[in-house]
Motif scaffolding. Structure first.
Motif, PDB file in Angstrom:
ATOM      1  N   PRO A 266       0.803  -1.226   0.000  1.00 39.12           N
ATOM      2  CA  PRO A 266       0.000   0.000   0.000  1.00 39.12           C
ATOM      3  C   PRO A 266       0.834   1.273   0.000  1.00 39.12           C
ATOM      4  O   PRO A 266       0.509   2.238  -0.695  1.00 39.12           O
ATOM      5  CB  PRO A 266      -0.822  -0.139   1.288  1.00 39.12           C
ATOM      6  N   VAL A 267       1.931   1.296   0.771  1.00 36.54           N
ATOM      7  CA  VAL A 267       2.760   2.503   0.822  1.00 36.54           C
ATOM      8  C   VAL A 267       3.420   2.770  -0.533  1.00 36.54           C
ATOM      9  O   VAL A 267       3.453   3.910  -1.020  1.00 36.54           O
ATOM     10  CB  VAL A 267       3.828   2.374   1.924  1.00 36.54           C
ATOM     11  N   ALA A 268       3.939   1.717  -1.165  1.00 41.61           N
ATOM     12  CA  ALA A 268       4.574   1.889  -2.475  1.00 41.61           C
ATOM     13  C   ALA A 268       3.565   2.358  -3.516  1.00 41.61           C
ATOM     14  O   ALA A 268       3.862   3.239  -4.334  1.00 41.61           O
ATOM     15  CB  ALA A 268       5.216   0.573  -2.919  1.00 41.61           C
ATOM     16  N   LEU A 269       2.376   1.777  -3.495  1.00 44.29           N
ATOM     17  CA  LEU A 269       1.350   2.180  -4.458  1.00 44.29           C
ATOM     18  C   LEU A 269       0.959   3.641  -4.271  1.00 44.29           C
ATOM     19  O   LEU A 269       0.850   4.398  -5.241  1.00 44.29           O
ATOM     20  CB  LEU A 269       0.117   1.281  -4.317  1.00 44.29           C
ATOM     21  N   LEU A 270       0.748   4.045  -3.028  1.00 41.69           N
ATOM     22  CA  LEU A 270       0.401   5.447  -2.760  1.00 41.69           C
ATOM     23  C   LEU A 270       1.537   6.374  -3.179  1.00 41.69           C
ATOM     24  O   LEU A 270       1.295   7.449  -3.745  1.00 41.69           O
ATOM     25  CB  LEU A 270       0.087   5.634  -1.279  1.00 41.69           C
ATOM     26  N   GLY A 271       2.779   5.960  -2.922  1.00 44.63           N
ATOM     27  CA  GLY A 271       3.912   6.780  -3.336  1.00 44.63           C
ATOM     28  C   GLY A 271       3.965   6.959  -4.839  1.00 44.63           C
ATOM     29  O   GLY A 271       4.184   8.066  -5.346  1.00 44.63           O
ATOM     30  N   GLY A 272       3.751   5.872  -5.587  1.00 47.17           N
ATOM     31  CA  GLY A 272       3.748   5.964  -7.041  1.00 47.17           C
ATOM     32  C   GLY A 272       2.625   6.838  -7.565  1.00 47.17           C
ATOM     33  O   GLY A 272       2.821   7.639  -8.493  1.00 47.17           O
ATOM     34  N   ALA A 273       1.430   6.709  -6.970  1.00 47.09           N
ATOM     35  CA  ALA A 273       0.294   7.526  -7.414  1.00 47.09           C
ATOM     36  C   ALA A 273       0.531   9.004  -7.143  1.00 47.09           C
ATOM     37  O   ALA A 273       0.195   9.859  -7.965  1.00 47.09           O
ATOM     38  CB  ALA A 273      -0.982   7.055  -6.717  1.00 47.09           C
ATOM     39  N   VAL A 274       1.127   9.316  -5.997  1.00 49.85           N
ATOM     40  CA  VAL A 274       1.398  10.722  -5.664  1.00 49.85           C
ATOM     41  C   VAL A 274       2.436  11.302  -6.629  1.00 49.85           C
ATOM     42  O   VAL A 274       2.281  12.428  -7.122  1.00 49.85           O
ATOM     43  CB  VAL A 274       1.870  10.847  -4.204  1.00 49.85           C
ATOM     44  N   LEU A 275       3.503  10.551  -6.911  1.00 50.55           N
ATOM     45  CA  LEU A 275       4.512  11.042  -7.860  1.00 50.55           C
ATOM     46  C   LEU A 275       3.902  11.278  -9.236  1.00 50.55           C
ATOM     47  O   LEU A 275       4.207  12.275  -9.907  1.00 50.55           O
ATOM     48  CB  LEU A 275       5.668  10.041  -7.964  1.00 50.55           C
ATOM     49  N   PHE A 276       3.035  10.370  -9.666  1.00 51.75           N
ATOM     50  CA  PHE A 276       2.359  10.539 -10.961  1.00 51.75           C
ATOM     51  C   PHE A 276       1.476  11.778 -10.952  1.00 51.75           C
ATOM     52  O   PHE A 276       1.428  12.535 -11.932  1.00 51.75           O
ATOM     53  CB  PHE A 276       1.524   9.294 -11.264  1.00 51.75           C
ATOM     54  N   ALA A 277       0.782  12.007  -9.840  1.00 50.64           N
ATOM     55  CA  ALA A 277      -0.149  13.134  -9.748  1.00 50.64           C
ATOM     56  C   ALA A 277       0.562  14.481  -9.728  1.00 50.64           C
ATOM     57  O   ALA A 277      -0.067  15.514  -9.976  1.00 50.64           O
ATOM     58  CB  ALA A 277      -1.018  12.991  -8.504  1.00 50.64           C
ATOM     59  N   LEU A 278       1.866  14.497  -9.456  1.00 47.76           N
ATOM     60  CA  LEU A 278       2.601  15.760  -9.418  1.00 47.76           C
ATOM     61  C   LEU A 278       2.840  16.344 -10.804  1.00 47.76           C
ATOM     62  O   LEU A 278       3.298  17.482 -10.936  1.00 47.76           O
ATOM     63  CB  LEU A 278       3.940  15.563  -8.697  1.00 47.76           C
ATOM     64  N   ASP A 279       2.548  15.556 -11.858  1.00 51.69           N
ATOM     65  CA  ASP A 279       2.644  16.049 -13.244  1.00 51.69           C
ATOM     66  C   ASP A 279       4.037  16.566 -13.597  1.00 51.69           C
ATOM     67  O   ASP A 279       4.196  17.605 -14.237  1.00 51.69           O
ATOM     68  CB  ASP A 279       1.610  17.151 -13.502  1.00 51.69           C
TER      69      ASP A 279
END
Length: 646
Positions: A266-279
């Motif tokens: 879960p932590v890795a997935l959230l980290g990846g999603a946040v990095l992607f969302a930073l555009d």
């Protein structure tokens, strides 16, 4: 064991076919059902969501009719639709074939869920093999190719899928009479699997958007190669794909750790999603790798023990629960996709969408019951990961070398410039038409090509890297300027070396989609240099793009600093309009003036003059033309400019 292997393989193949259909159906919403930026986004969203809502009734049908007959009929419909799409002529026929295939695929998933309490191996293999094949195919799906190899591979996949579906399944759980004899190899599905099926849709969304997107990986590599915030064509752009695929499969098919170690997924997935969302283009690769491993680990946390149901009644209840779970999960897929991409028409921030979906997956996975007495999987994790990763490794090996521009025999006397809004690579018939785009551009024998509406990884448009694919066909390296986000914007392709790329984000002034101006310098050898600026102006509702036009004209003239200058693109303004005048006020010349009126939109019945080329007074334009083509909803414009004498 043999039954689980068959079920896993068939589920993986079905997922492949469903994703193929989605890669046709999703672009059809904005290229056939409606038109992006003109058809109300709410209407297109309602059309898209309606079919997923309709599929919520499938569990009731399964419970009344039985899982097996529903699954077989839906599988046949999915297979027929998938094959028919390869031969579809485009337009409404293509849209309704894809819609039929989508609905059949959703119903098929519900039917399979009734009989399958351990879907994680099949879902994981389906996602991973799809990513590997998409990379090997250079992000152009078999359905768009249409040659005999594509037909053969598609037919084999469909045939194996149907043979697997036709094999006898488990008893109970809606397969037939409650008192039918059940052998040990066909025991009713257990009570688990609901959480895993619920995550099928959200996982598919994040896999296609981030975690397992070959086009996004290539785009991320191009940003790292550039190192200055402007993406350029890289060597071995697909190299990260095998790493992402291997990490995803190993995490998904290996037993999750106990205790707080369960949190790493879960932590890795959230980290990846946040990095992607930073555009940010330079964060795409870490976003992909984190999301891939995290998504696989989250799926593994929901994998159940596969224990048989206590009785037929509880088996039926569990089957219905799984059916509703997968239907709801696919509805989340639709809501997430519509919510994320419609933001570019409606103008609201969409960065939260992948993060919210990741939070949902993480919460469902982390709160899942700990696996006890885990049964061995149908495919050994390391062996499965190795096989699929080897397939993905073919992508960088088979990838074409990136074309390299060179100073030919001294500086030229003339440059042929083409400006083209390519509508993400989709023609008026709604088919992905790289050949048509390349043909109409090559016909002009261009030295430099300026592209608008360039898509490099949007799941909504099928997940293609349209820019890299078109640049390869034209044999021209590119520089990319992100506008709406790091994978959608404008580009310059040149047969001459380019340097000093700069990009200017343009104020939105109420327009929904982001806009920018990309400036590069052509090195024509012997000290001869020409500035080129590619842009796509986005007018606010009911107004002209005056503010953006003024900003681009100022940016371009300052960048050129007295050198010859070309500014071109889809400017969304007519000759004589206030925004058009901003360019002439800056001292630029309408290079298409001799051919006016020169309408460019819509391509099949051009009435609007909104695509333009401007040049500085030192350049002499000639042979202006807007060649006819339906490879996009715009016509390209081309002009040959004579350089000033040295």
């Amino acid at each position: 064991m043999r039954y689980r292997q068959l079920t896993t393989g068939t589920l993986a193949l079905g997922v492949l076919l469903l994703i193929d259909v989605l890669r046709v159906w999703l672009p059809g919403i904005i290229t056939i059902f409606g038109q992006a930026a003109s058809t109300p986004a709410e209407l297109m969203g309602a059309f898209a969501l309606g079919w997923f809502v309709l599929a919520m009734g499938a569990p009731t049908v399964v419970r009344r009719v039985g899982a097996r007959p529903v699954t077989v009929v839906a599988a046949v419909a999915l297979a027929v639709a998938r094959l028919a799409l390869t031969a579809a002529p485009g337009g409404r026929t293509q849209l309704w074939l894809a819609t039929a295939g989508l609905l059949a695929g959703l119903v098929w998933l519900v039917g399979v869920a009734a009989d399958t309490d351990r879907p994680v191996p099949g879902l994981a293999l389906g996602f991973a093999v799809n990513a590997a094949l998409h990379a090997v195919l250079d992000t152009v799906d078999l359905v768009w190719r249409g040659d005999w190899v594509a037909w053969l591979l598609s037919a084999v996949a469909v045939a194996v899928f149907l043979v697997g579906t036709a094999q006898p399944g488990r008893g109970g759980a809606g397969n037939g009479p409650a008192d039918a004899p059940v052998g040990p190899a066909e025991a009713p599905a257990g009570p688990g699997g609901g959480r895993a099926w619920l995550l099928a849709g959200p996982a598919l969304l994040l896999a296609g958007m981030v975690a397992l997107s070959p086009a996004l990986a290539r785009t991320g590599m191009s940003y790292l190669v550039a190192g200055d915030g402007v993406a350029r064509s890289p060597l071995f752009g697909l190299a990260p794909v095998p790493v992402a695929v291997a990490g995803f499969l190993c995490a998904a098919l290996t037993g999750p750790p106990r205790g707080w170690g369960r949190a790493y997924g879960p932590v890795a997935l959230l980290g990846g999603a946040v990095l992607f969302a930073l555009d940010r283009g330079d964060l795409l690769l870490p976003a992909i790798l984190l999301a891939a491993v995290g998504l696989g680990a989250c799926l593994a946390l929901t994998d159940d023990t596969g224990q048989p149901a206590a009785d037929t009644a509880s088996a039926g209840t569990s089957a219905a629960r799984r059916g509703y779970a997968v239907a709801a999960g696919m509805l989340v897929f639709a809501l997430g996709a519509v919510g994320y991409y419609s933001a570019y028409d409606l103008g609201y921030p969409n960065a939260a969408v992948p993060v919210v979906v990741a939070v949902l997956i993480a919460a469902v996975a982390f709160t899942a019951r700990a696996v006890v007495d885990r049964l061995p999987g149908p495919f050994p994790p390391l062996r499965a990961a190795a096989v699929v990763t080897a397939l993905a490794l073919l992508a960088p090996v088979l990838a074409d070398e990136v074309p390299v521009a060179s100073n030919r025999d001294g500086p030229p006397e003339r440059l042929t410039v083409v400006a083209y809004n390519i509508r993400m690579g989709f023609g008026l018939d709604g088919r992905f038409d790289l050949a048509g785009l390349a043909e109409v551009v090559e016909r002009q024998r261009p030295d430099v090509v300026l592209l608008s509406e360039v898509d490099r990884a949007w799941l909504l448009n099928g997940g293609h890297d349209t820019l890299d694919l078109l640049a390869d066909r034209l044999g021209m390296p590119y520089v990319f300027g992100p506008a709406a986000d790091p994978v959608w914007g404008d580009a310059v392709l040149s047969r001459w070396p380019v340097d000093d790329p700069r990009t200017l984000p343009l104020a939105a002034v109420g327009a929904p989609t982001g806009a920018q101006a990309l400036a590069v310098t052509l090195d024509l050898s012997d000290g001869v240099r020409t500035a080129v600026v590619s842009t796509h102006l986005q007018p606010p509702p009911g107004k002209g793009p005056v503010v953006q036009a003024r900003a681009v004209a100022d940016f371009a003239t300052r960048y050129a600093a007295g050198r010859p200058l070309v500014v071109a693109g889809d400017l969304n303004t007519e000759p004589g309009d206030e925004a058009f005048v901003e360019f002439t006020k800056a001292g630029l010349v309408d290079a298409l003036a001799a051919a006016r009126p020169l309408a460019t939109s819509p391509a099949d019945d051009p009435r609007q003059q909104i695509d333009h080329i401007f040049v500085s007074p030192g350049l002499t334009p000639g042979d202006p033309v807007a060649p006819r083509s339906t490879a996009s909803d715009h016509l390209p414009v081309a002009v040959t400019v004579t350089l000033p004498p040295r």
